[in-house]
Scaffold this motif. Structure first.
Motif, short mmCIF file in Angstrom:
data_model
loop_
_atom_site.label_atom_id
_atom_site.label_comp_id
_atom_site.label_asym_id
_atom_site.label_seq_id
_atom_site.Cartn_x
_atom_site.Cartn_y
_atom_site.Cartn_z
N ALA A 256 -12.13 31.36 49.98
CA ALA A 256 -10.74 31.37 49.52
C ALA A 256 -10.30 29.93 49.28
N THR A 257 -9.47 29.75 48.24
CA THR A 257 -8.99 28.42 47.88
C THR A 257 -7.50 28.46 47.58
N ASP A 258 -6.76 27.53 48.17
CA ASP A 258 -5.37 27.27 47.80
C ASP A 258 -5.34 25.92 47.09
N SER A 259 -4.85 25.93 45.86
CA SER A 259 -4.87 24.72 45.04
C SER A 259 -3.46 24.39 44.55
N TYR A 260 -3.07 23.11 44.69
CA TYR A 260 -1.75 22.64 44.24
C TYR A 260 -1.95 21.34 43.47
N ALA A 261 -1.30 21.23 42.33
CA ALA A 261 -1.51 20.04 41.50
C ALA A 261 -0.23 19.64 40.80
N GLY A 262 -0.11 18.34 40.55
CA GLY A 262 0.91 17.79 39.68
C GLY A 262 0.23 16.98 38.60
N TYR A 263 0.72 17.07 37.36
CA TYR A 263 0.02 16.39 36.27
C TYR A 263 1.02 15.88 35.24
N GLY A 264 0.56 14.97 34.43
CA GLY A 264 1.37 14.47 33.34
C GLY A 264 0.52 13.81 32.28
N PHE B 207 1.31 22.92 39.28
CA PHE B 207 0.44 24.08 39.18
C PHE B 207 0.02 24.50 40.59
N ALA B 208 0.06 25.81 40.84
CA ALA B 208 -0.38 26.35 42.12
C ALA B 208 -1.22 27.59 41.88
N MET B 209 -2.29 27.73 42.66
CA MET B 209 -3.18 28.88 42.51
C MET B 209 -3.80 29.23 43.85
N ARG B 210 -3.95 30.53 44.08
CA ARG B 210 -4.72 31.02 45.22
C ARG B 210 -5.78 31.97 44.69
N THR B 211 -7.02 31.76 45.12
CA THR B 211 -8.11 32.64 44.73
C THR B 211 -8.86 33.12 45.97
N ILE B 212 -9.27 34.37 45.93
CA ILE B 212 -10.07 34.97 46.99
C ILE B 212 -11.21 35.74 46.33
N ALA B 213 -12.42 35.49 46.78
CA ALA B 213 -13.58 36.20 46.28
C ALA B 213 -14.26 36.91 47.44
N GLN C 158 0.77 30.02 39.36
CA GLN C 158 2.11 29.71 38.85
C GLN C 158 2.11 28.28 38.33
N GLU C 159 2.64 28.12 37.13
CA GLU C 159 2.72 26.80 36.53
C GLU C 159 4.11 26.60 35.93
N PHE C 160 4.68 25.43 36.18
CA PHE C 160 5.93 25.00 35.55
C PHE C 160 5.63 23.73 34.76
N ARG C 161 6.13 23.70 33.52
CA ARG C 161 5.80 22.57 32.65
C ARG C 161 7.05 22.14 31.88
N ILE C 162 7.18 20.86 31.65
CA ILE C 162 8.23 20.31 30.80
C ILE C 162 7.57 19.45 29.74
N SER C 163 8.03 19.59 28.49
CA SER C 163 7.46 18.78 27.40
C SER C 163 8.59 18.33 26.49
N SER C 164 8.48 17.11 26.03
CA SER C 164 9.52 16.55 25.16
C SER C 164 9.43 17.18 23.77
N LYS C 165 10.61 17.31 23.12
CA LYS C 165 10.64 17.86 21.78
C LYS C 165 11.21 16.88 20.76
N GLU C 166 12.04 15.95 21.22
CA GLU C 166 12.66 15.02 20.29
C GLU C 166 11.63 14.02 19.78
#
Length: 878
Positions: free
Chosen positions: A518-526, A461-467, A442-450
């Motif tokens: 298994a991996t649980d990954s959480y990130a913030g970016y800009g 960003f959040a992700m869970r993977t299992i192999a 799941q990802e949520f993003r905001i970007s300027s347009k003006e």
């Protein structure tokens, strides 16, 4: 009067649009940035269509006024028909022409930008090339982009390298360093990118760290893959290929309106069948060669646009294949080590034992070594590779920003069914790792347009993977005779009772292992673009990632005879029973259970990226970027002991020039780079803590690797219809600190070897792809957009000599080679219909993409590139 009013209204609209544009320009201090550029283009195109419609209306009205019609005829009918035909929706046919690099648009930074205005090194494979060359897999991409390498012996062994580095080790606990993004969805498992992509729009190969925006762990680069999206214009596409090797390939797509202005769809599918290129000399002689292709799949998409500011795109896809995927001919089994010492036990000497005489008595060889187009397996088996997924992207424009949500689930399965011994003997009936990989993101993003001096993007960003990985090795009746040491074989083979014990030692024994990382990954970016002046921009990026990595596993030995009971029942000696047990024990190892273990990790990726437009057609840029690739929660597969791997650190420097010349007919981009990696995750030799003075090979972190080189992309529209291109790279990729490397198998008497200063595997110094594309109208079709034209193209992919063995064994050396593709055909000038005669690997070049080591139980084997195939390629658009 009506025409006058329409003209006045059009002029008013034109003035209003012009005023809006002027206001936007003023607000941005004369600087236009996306998305206002796209909006401006849309306004210009709309005005052009309206002006053309007005002109046609005037012509239609004039024709009506001068027409001599009977008094009883409805004089408005011709006018109505003409006006209906001149509605703006009836757009003229667009003639598709290959785009010059200066015209190509990319989404490498999560927004639409001109390639020549993006200050990072990018190679683009555009839609025209993808369709013309029938490019559908990551293997195909590697023949169109410099410094990109792909190995794909099977789904699990698919690995992608940029600048010689990034290949995985067939270990799901470790993540690749080259990322794959498909329609804004990160692919956690590289194997999920093995399948065909049937509806491609564009492929962008981004070199250098991309972690601040484009997904996690992409420290060496990224493949940004986009597919064709639904539109409200009805469209249909069919693509078929038939040729030698019983080739049959087909693609189709259909799209258009479901609910006018609200809901559009796009459906696409593919089938890909082709016989193999490696002859199987088995004693049962199955039909067809090994290494065939047999795959099919499809995608269904919906685009929902409830308002001008809100849209949603839903994608559902599924693909399936069944193929003899682990086709790796045996290439070497030397009788001596490099120092002249005799190898007392080899793969060939084991098969030379008299136990196997009855297998070779029918005239067929028991194995084939040294022929890249022949193998000997006692069975033809197929493996399975499936993939499916669902993603939803929602975009909402409000408050001068775009808000984006991307939700996705993916599932991938690799189920091997390999004859694991490379011979016609009954040694290993089943061998290989089954992988079931699932991911949720799941990802949520905001970007300027003006428009303004600053534009930016930020997100979470959040992700869970299992192999879930499961290894099986099922042994056959000949396994005991093969795996026995020389002394064990001589003792057991001397009597009938001993031979029975030797056959029973491994027969129907199943060795199982299960590992579930298994991996649980959480990130913030800009990422922010500061337009310091109209020409100077500074881009800054930062990403912080928190991950929890875990793993659990077990190992079991199942089945087989009770050797004590069997020995007692047939009167075997104590030595016979002991030897049979020793054969089984040495091959299977001990059983183990590993409880769930792991660790938490926090890492950062950052970017400083200035650029400057010297002129409208010349830009220079530089960047400094740093980052970390996650460590791995890992076990030793023989003992179950924890062998976690530390993160790897990357520091990257880039400097590039993007330029256009000769009225933008010639485009030339050059990039210089240096990448330093500390702690690269790989196999290395470490002291064995349980045996003082002894060493063992295990996963760990290499001291240092450095990549340094230059990359070039050029495209030249020499004349109308003729384009020449040259893309190339020079890459010096070396170990800067690898004193404890595993030795290649031909070296004996050393626990480890120092590879410091040597070129890393899979890294040719020079790579290039170059060629031409030529289109010319036929005489009777010249000047008519719907006339005919003939076209021809030729593309050569070159790689200099390199070593493709992980231990740098001399048996992994591949000489420099060329792979040439080409075609010639006939089509309509508007691109609707094309018929070509095409060839892939025209000169049938034989080349390796990966080489395994030989050992006392196996010969060295190699994965090869696909052999030549050719045929007829037909494309049609409606």
């Amino acid at each position: 009067m009506a025409l006058a009013l329409a003209g006045s209204a059009l002029l008013i609209c034109h003035d209003a649009d012009a005023q809006d544009v002027a206001e936007q320009n003023t607000a941005s201090s004369g600087q236009l940035v996306e998305p206002s550029v796209a909006e401006l283009k849309a306004q210009v195109e709309r005005l052009q269509r309206e002006l053309e419609a007005s002109r046609q209306r005037e012509q239609a009205a004039s024709a009506v006024q001068t027409q001599a019609a009977p008094a009883t005829e409805d004089v408005d009918a011709p006018l109505d028909a003409a006006l209906a035909a001149a509605e703006p929706e009836a757009e003229p046919e667009v003639i598709e022409e290959p785009k010059n690099l200066s015209e190509v648009t990319v989404t490498s930074r999560r927004k639409e930008e001109k390639l020549q205005e993006v200050p990072i090194p990018i190679a683009v494979i555009n839609r025209e090339t993808l369709e013309r060359d029938n490019i559908v897999t990551v293997q195909d991409f590697s023949r169109r982009a410099p410094n990109l390498g792909v190995t794909s012996a099977n789904t699990r062994q698919t690995s992608i390298a940029l600048r010689g580095l990034g290949k995985n080790s067939g270990n799901e606990s470790m993540e690749p360093s080259v990322g794959v993004m498909v329609d804004n969805v990160w692919r956690a498992w590289t194997g999920s990118a093995w399948a065909n992509f049937p509806d491609l729009d564009q492929v962008e190969v981004l070199r250098g760290p991309q972690g601040t925006l484009q997904g996690k762990n992409s420290n060496l680069g990224l493949l940004n893959i986009t597919t064709k999206a639904p539109t409200f214009k009805d469209s249909y596409y069919v693509d078929g290929f038939a040729g030698n090797r019983d080739s049959l390939q087909g693609k189709f797509s259909a799209g258009g309106t479901v609910l006018p202005g609200l809901l559009a769809y796009r459906a696409s599918g593919f089938i890909d069948k082709r016989d193999g290129y490696v002859q199987n000399l088995d004693i049962h002689r199955s039909e067809g060669e090994l290494g065939e292709t047999d795959a099919m799949g499809g995608r269904l998409q919906f685009l929902l646009t409830p308002s001008d500011v809100l849209s949603a795109r839903l994608i559902v896809d599924k693909s399936s294949s069944k193929q003899t995927m682990s086709v790796q001919p045996l290439i070497a089994d030397p009788t001596h080590f490099d120092d002249g010492t005799l190898r007392t036990t080899t793969f060939s000497s084991r098969l030379g034992r008299d136990w196997f005489n009855n297998i070779t008595s029918n005239g067929q060889p028991i194995t084939v070594i040294g022929d890249p187009r022949k193998m000997a397996n006692n069975d033809r088996r197929t493996s399975r590779g499936d993939a499916s997924g669902v993603s939803a992207e929602i975009n909402y424009d409000a408050l001068g920003h775009r808000f984006t949500s991307v939700s996705a689930w993916r599932d991938a399965l690799f189920e091997p069914n390999h004859d694991g011994d490379g011979s016609t003997a009954d040694i290993e009936r089943i061998a290989g790792w089954t992988v079931k990989n699932e991911q949720w993101s799941q990802e949520f993003r905001i970007s300027s347009k003006e428009p303004g001096p600053i534009d930016y993007q930020a997100g979470i960003f959040a992700m869970r993977t299992i192999a879930d990985t499961f290894n099986q090795r099922l042994f056959g009746n000949d396994a005991g005779a093969f795996f026995a040491s020389n002394a064990q074989y001589n003792r057991l083979n001397g009597t009938a009772t001993g031979r029975q014990m030797m056959a029973a030692s491994m027969r129907n024994v199943l060795y199982n292992q299960n590992v579930v990382p298994a991996t649980d990954s959480y990130a913030g970016y800009g990422q922010i673009n500061w337009h310091v002046t109209d020409d100077a921009t500074l881009t800054l990026g930062l990403r912080n990632t928190f991950e929890r990595r875990e793993n659990t596993g077990w190992s079991r030995n199942i089945g087989g005879s009770d050797l004590d009971a069997l020995g007692a029942s047939i009167g075997a000696t104590a030595q016979n029973i002991s030897d049979a047990k020793a054969i089984r024990s040495a091959q299977l190892g001990r059983e183990w259970d590993a409880p769930r273990q792991g660790f938490d990790q926090n890492s950062q990726n950052w970017l400083v990226n200035p650029s400057y437009k010297v002129t409208e057609d010349l830009m220079v840029y530089g960047s400094v970027a740093g980052g970390q690739k996650s460590g791995a929660a890992q076990f030793n597969f023989n003992t179950g002991k924890t062998e976690n791997v530390k993160p790897e650190d990357v520091m990257d420097y880039e400097f590039g020039i993007k330029s256009s010349w000769l009225d933008r007919k010639l485009t030339a981009n050059v990039n210089f780079y240096q990448t330093d990696i500390e702690g690269f995750q790989s196999q290395l030799v470490l002291p064995d803590e349980t045996r003082p003075g002894q060493y063992q090979t295990q996963l760990g972190n290499i001291g240092g690797i450095q990549l340094r080189g230059i990359e070039l992309e050029t495209s030249w529209d020499v004349a109308q219809g003729l384009n020449l291109f040259l893309n190339g790279s020079y890459n010096k990729a070396i170990y800067t600190d690898f004193a404890n490397a595993p030795c290649p198998p031909e070296i004996t008497g050393q626990a480890f070897c120092d590879q410091t200063g040597k070129t890393i595997p899979n890294a040719p110094a020079f790579t290039a792809n170059f060629g031409f594309d030529y289109r010319a109208p036929l005489t009777f079709g010249y000047g008519n957009d719907y006339g005919l034209q003939w076209h021809a193209y030729l593309i050569d992919s070159y790689k200099s000599a390199a070593n493709y063995n992980a231990s740098l064994s001399r048996y992994g050396q591949q000489d420099a080679y060329h792979v040439t593709d080409g075609g010639i055909g006939l089509g309509t000038k508007n691109g609707k219909y094309n018929l070509d005669l095409v060839g892939r690997n025209i000169f049938d070049t034989i080349y390796v993409t990966n080489v395994s080591n030989f050992s006392a139980r196996a010969a060295a084997s190699a994965a090869y590139g696909d052999a030549r195939y050719f045929g007829v390629h037909f494309r049609a658009k409606f």
